[in-house]
Design a protein around this motif. Sequence first.
Motif, PDB file in Angstrom:
ATOM      1  N   PRO A   1      -2.523   8.382  -4.534  1.00  0.00           N
ATOM      2  CA  PRO A   1      -1.244   8.746  -4.066  1.00  0.00           C
ATOM      3  C   PRO A   1      -0.203   8.633  -5.200  1.00  0.00           C
ATOM      4  O   PRO A   1      -0.444   7.950  -6.166  1.00  0.00           O
ATOM      5  CB  PRO A   1      -0.956   7.796  -2.893  1.00  0.00           C
ATOM      6  N   LEU A   2       0.590   9.455  -4.870  1.00  0.00           N
ATOM      7  CA  LEU A   2       1.878   9.431  -5.956  1.00  0.00           C
ATOM      8  C   LEU A   2       3.042   8.961  -5.650  1.00  0.00           C
ATOM      9  O   LEU A   2       3.505   8.871  -4.254  1.00  0.00           O
ATOM     10  CB  LEU A   2       2.328  11.223  -6.357  1.00  0.00           C
ATOM     11  N   ASP A   3       3.977   8.273  -6.586  1.00  0.00           N
ATOM     12  CA  ASP A   3       5.231   8.088  -6.259  1.00  0.00           C
ATOM     13  C   ASP A   3       5.376   6.705  -5.254  1.00  0.00           C
ATOM     14  O   ASP A   3       6.381   6.536  -4.681  1.00  0.00           O
ATOM     15  CB  ASP A   3       6.138   8.883  -5.854  1.00  0.00           C
ATOM     16  N   ARG A   4       4.280   5.953  -5.243  1.00  0.00           N
ATOM     17  CA  ARG A   4       4.408   4.684  -4.284  1.00  0.00           C
ATOM     18  C   ARG A   4       3.597   3.587  -5.016  1.00  0.00           C
ATOM     19  O   ARG A   4       2.296   3.712  -5.728  1.00  0.00           O
ATOM     20  CB  ARG A   4       4.183   4.781  -2.866  1.00  0.00           C
ATOM     21  N   PRO A   5       4.054   2.313  -5.064  1.00  0.00           N
ATOM     22  CA  PRO A   5       3.435   1.073  -5.750  1.00  0.00           C
ATOM     23  C   PRO A   5       1.913   0.993  -5.095  1.00  0.00           C
ATOM     24  O   PRO A   5       1.781   0.913  -3.856  1.00  0.00           O
ATOM     25  CB  PRO A   5       4.136   0.053  -5.449  1.00  0.00           C
ATOM     26  N   LEU A   6       0.901   0.889  -6.145  1.00  0.00           N
ATOM     27  CA  LEU A   6      -0.351   0.557  -5.538  1.00  0.00           C
ATOM     28  C   LEU A   6      -0.787  -0.767  -6.198  1.00  0.00           C
ATOM     29  O   LEU A   6      -0.465  -1.100  -7.320  1.00  0.00           O
ATOM     30  CB  LEU A   6      -1.280   1.567  -6.279  1.00  0.00           C
TER      31      LEU A   6
ATOM     32  N   GLY B   1     -13.985  -7.356 -12.393  1.00  0.00           N
ATOM     33  CA  GLY B   1     -13.498  -5.663 -11.967  1.00  0.00           C
ATOM     34  C   GLY B   1     -12.233  -5.696 -11.160  1.00  0.00           C
ATOM     35  O   GLY B   1     -11.839  -6.637 -10.787  1.00  0.00           O
ATOM     36  N   LEU B   2     -11.520  -4.400 -11.513  1.00  0.00           N
ATOM     37  CA  LEU B   2     -10.327  -4.419 -10.698  1.00  0.00           C
ATOM     38  C   LEU B   2     -10.465  -3.153  -9.631  1.00  0.00           C
ATOM     39  O   LEU B   2     -11.381  -2.659  -9.648  1.00  0.00           O
ATOM     40  CB  LEU B   2      -9.144  -3.811 -11.615  1.00  0.00           C
ATOM     41  N   ARG B   3      -9.625  -3.434  -8.690  1.00  0.00           N
ATOM     42  CA  ARG B   3      -9.630  -2.652  -7.502  1.00  0.00           C
ATOM     43  C   ARG B   3      -7.960  -2.152  -7.413  1.00  0.00           C
ATOM     44  O   ARG B   3      -7.184  -3.143  -7.523  1.00  0.00           O
ATOM     45  CB  ARG B   3      -9.743  -3.301  -6.151  1.00  0.00           C
ATOM     46  N   LEU B   4      -7.939  -0.780  -7.269  1.00  0.00           N
ATOM     47  CA  LEU B   4      -6.695  -0.366  -7.135  1.00  0.00           C
ATOM     48  C   LEU B   4      -6.319   0.262  -5.555  1.00  0.00           C
ATOM     49  O   LEU B   4      -7.277   1.021  -4.864  1.00  0.00           O
ATOM     50  CB  LEU B   4      -6.433   0.854  -7.755  1.00  0.00           C
ATOM     51  N   VAL B   5      -5.516  -0.562  -4.972  1.00  0.00           N
ATOM     52  CA  VAL B   5      -5.324  -0.578  -3.303  1.00  0.00           C
ATOM     53  C   VAL B   5      -3.882   0.004  -2.898  1.00  0.00           C
ATOM     54  O   VAL B   5      -3.010  -0.277  -3.555  1.00  0.00           O
ATOM     55  CB  VAL B   5      -5.703  -1.852  -2.795  1.00  0.00           C
ATOM     56  N   ASP B   6      -4.074   0.967  -1.874  1.00  0.00           N
ATOM     57  CA  ASP B   6      -2.685   1.706  -1.212  1.00  0.00           C
ATOM     58  C   ASP B   6      -2.323   0.610   0.047  1.00  0.00           C
ATOM     59  O   ASP B   6      -2.948   0.649   1.071  1.00  0.00           O
ATOM     60  CB  ASP B   6      -2.935   2.848  -1.097  1.00  0.00           C
ATOM     61  N   PRO B   7      -1.364  -0.398  -0.263  1.00  0.00           N
ATOM     62  CA  PRO B   7      -1.265  -1.303   0.939  1.00  0.00           C
ATOM     63  C   PRO B   7      -0.578  -0.693   1.891  1.00  0.00           C
ATOM     64  O   PRO B   7      -0.534  -1.076   3.140  1.00  0.00           O
ATOM     65  CB  PRO B   7      -0.362  -2.388   0.468  1.00  0.00           C
ATOM     66  N   THR B   8      -0.158   0.675   2.025  1.00  0.00           N
ATOM     67  CA  THR B   8       0.432   1.326   3.081  1.00  0.00           C
ATOM     68  C   THR B   8      -0.596   2.272   3.788  1.00  0.00           C
ATOM     69  O   THR B   8      -0.123   2.705   4.888  1.00  0.00           O
ATOM     70  CB  THR B   8       1.839   2.175   2.666  1.00  0.00           C
TER      71      THR B   8
ATOM     72  N   PRO C   1       3.675   8.579 -11.509  1.00  0.00           N
ATOM     73  CA  PRO C   1       4.727   9.509 -10.903  1.00  0.00           C
ATOM     74  C   PRO C   1       4.174  10.873 -10.699  1.00  0.00           C
ATOM     75  O   PRO C   1       3.113  11.377 -10.877  1.00  0.00           O
ATOM     76  CB  PRO C   1       5.273   9.471 -12.432  1.00  0.00           C
ATOM     77  N   ALA C   2       4.991  11.535  -9.641  1.00  0.00           N
ATOM     78  CA  ALA C   2       4.504  12.783  -9.119  1.00  0.00           C
ATOM     79  C   ALA C   2       4.355  13.809 -10.284  1.00  0.00           C
ATOM     80  O   ALA C   2       3.551  14.521  -9.701  1.00  0.00           O
ATOM     81  CB  ALA C   2       5.927  13.306  -8.272  1.00  0.00           C
TER      82      ALA C   2
ATOM     83  N   ASP D   1      -2.347  19.496  -6.013  1.00  0.00           N
ATOM     84  CA  ASP D   1      -0.929  19.200  -5.499  1.00  0.00           C
ATOM     85  C   ASP D   1      -1.176  18.046  -4.602  1.00  0.00           C
ATOM     86  O   ASP D   1      -1.773  17.852  -3.461  1.00  0.00           O
ATOM     87  CB  ASP D   1      -0.313  20.238  -4.870  1.00  0.00           C
ATOM     88  N   GLY D   2      -0.033  17.128  -4.707  1.00  0.00           N
ATOM     89  CA  GLY D   2       0.114  15.785  -3.805  1.00  0.00           C
ATOM     90  C   GLY D   2      -0.949  14.765  -4.198  1.00  0.00           C
ATOM     91  O   GLY D   2      -0.747  13.823  -3.593  1.00  0.00           O
ATOM     92  N   SER D   3      -1.522  14.764  -5.278  1.00  0.00           N
ATOM     93  CA  SER D   3      -2.533  13.648  -5.544  1.00  0.00           C
ATOM     94  C   SER D   3      -2.409  13.524  -6.973  1.00  0.00           C
ATOM     95  O   SER D   3      -2.180  14.418  -7.957  1.00  0.00           O
ATOM     96  CB  SER D   3      -3.766  13.710  -5.023  1.00  0.00           C
ATOM     97  N   GLY D   4      -2.666  12.255  -7.649  1.00  0.00           N
ATOM     98  CA  GLY D   4      -2.881  11.843  -8.986  1.00  0.00           C
ATOM     99  C   GLY D   4      -3.832  12.740  -9.875  1.00  0.00           C
ATOM    100  O   GLY D   4      -4.867  12.925  -9.216  1.00  0.00           O
ATOM    101  N   ASN D   5      -3.645  13.160 -11.032  1.00  0.00           N
ATOM    102  CA  ASN D   5      -4.505  13.354 -12.047  1.00  0.00           C
ATOM    103  C   ASN D   5      -5.466  12.373 -12.123  1.00  0.00           C
ATOM    104  O   ASN D   5      -5.136  11.383 -12.421  1.00  0.00           O
ATOM    105  CB  ASN D   5      -3.962  13.797 -13.187  1.00  0.00           C
ATOM    106  N   GLY D   6      -6.892  12.692 -11.865  1.00  0.00           N
ATOM    107  CA  GLY D   6      -7.898  11.674 -11.992  1.00  0.00           C
ATOM    108  C   GLY D   6      -7.925  11.044 -13.360  1.00  0.00           C
ATOM    109  O   GLY D   6      -7.926   9.714 -13.179  1.00  0.00           O
ATOM    110  N   GLY D   7      -7.847  11.539 -14.478  1.00  0.00           N
ATOM    111  CA  GLY D   7      -7.982  11.133 -15.734  1.00  0.00           C
ATOM    112  C   GLY D   7      -6.522  10.103 -15.992  1.00  0.00           C
ATOM    113  O   GLY D   7      -7.041   8.944 -16.403  1.00  0.00           O
TER     114      GLY D   7
END
Length: 257
Positions: free
Chosen positions: A53-58, A67-74, A13-14, A20-26
């Motif tokens: 990125p904020l406010d969109r499904p990853l 292990g896991l990968r978090l991917v931004d499909p857009t 969430p934002a 500004d504009g990106s997720g808190n790393g932790g």
Amino acid sequence: MTPGNGAPTLTIPAAFNGPDGSGNGGYSAGLLAAQLTAPGGPAVQVTLRNPPPLDRPLTVEGSSQEGLRLVDPTAEDRARLVAEAVTVDPLDPGLIPGGPVTVAEAEEARKRYGGLDAHPFPRCYSCGPERAAGDGLRLFAGRVRPGEGPDGVGNTVACTWEVRPEVDGGDGNAALAQVWAALDCPGGWSSDVSGRPIVLGRFTVQVLALPPVGSTQVVMGHLESVDGRKVHTASSLHDADGRPLALARATWIAIRT
């Protein structure tokens, strides 16, 4: 959330921003880590490959074994991979030299928080002074044990964390991702963040137990070394009696200016 192809997704969430504009790393890393571990479970290492990125499904890809990968499909190819996570060996409970400080010492250290005078990311969810209580964690880690080290200012910081109802994971304790967020910035502020802004690159965390809502905890950070643009830190969370609840090590990357 799960999209039509069956792959799980995570959305940051934002409100949970770092710069500004990106997720808190932790917080962002903690959301992914929660897919691999639980309180009392194994340590997890998360490597952030691009600003979350904020406010969109990853999309979450992979498995607990590989292990896991978090991917931004857009996103375009180079920005698609947001983060990677794997389980790792337990962390050393003595990673902060000198051991835990008291609640009173941590409260006093808050007055020496460098971000009150100059902060590169003043709206950061974890440590931003422009966030109100309940809207951000407001973890203002200042120097403890001044006089330590060759420069006389010390390289260990601390602050208190008032665990408010807003961070409740639904069981009366802080959610796992909130603990990761709490361990994040206090480690960074053991270096000169005001003079040399840094962002989180790799975060290894072991959560032993979750802090209960309504409690006062102590978060500590310690500068381990600086290697060019890389800053290596440790951080820990412990209760008022000095009992360790979570441990972390981080690699930060200095922003090019």
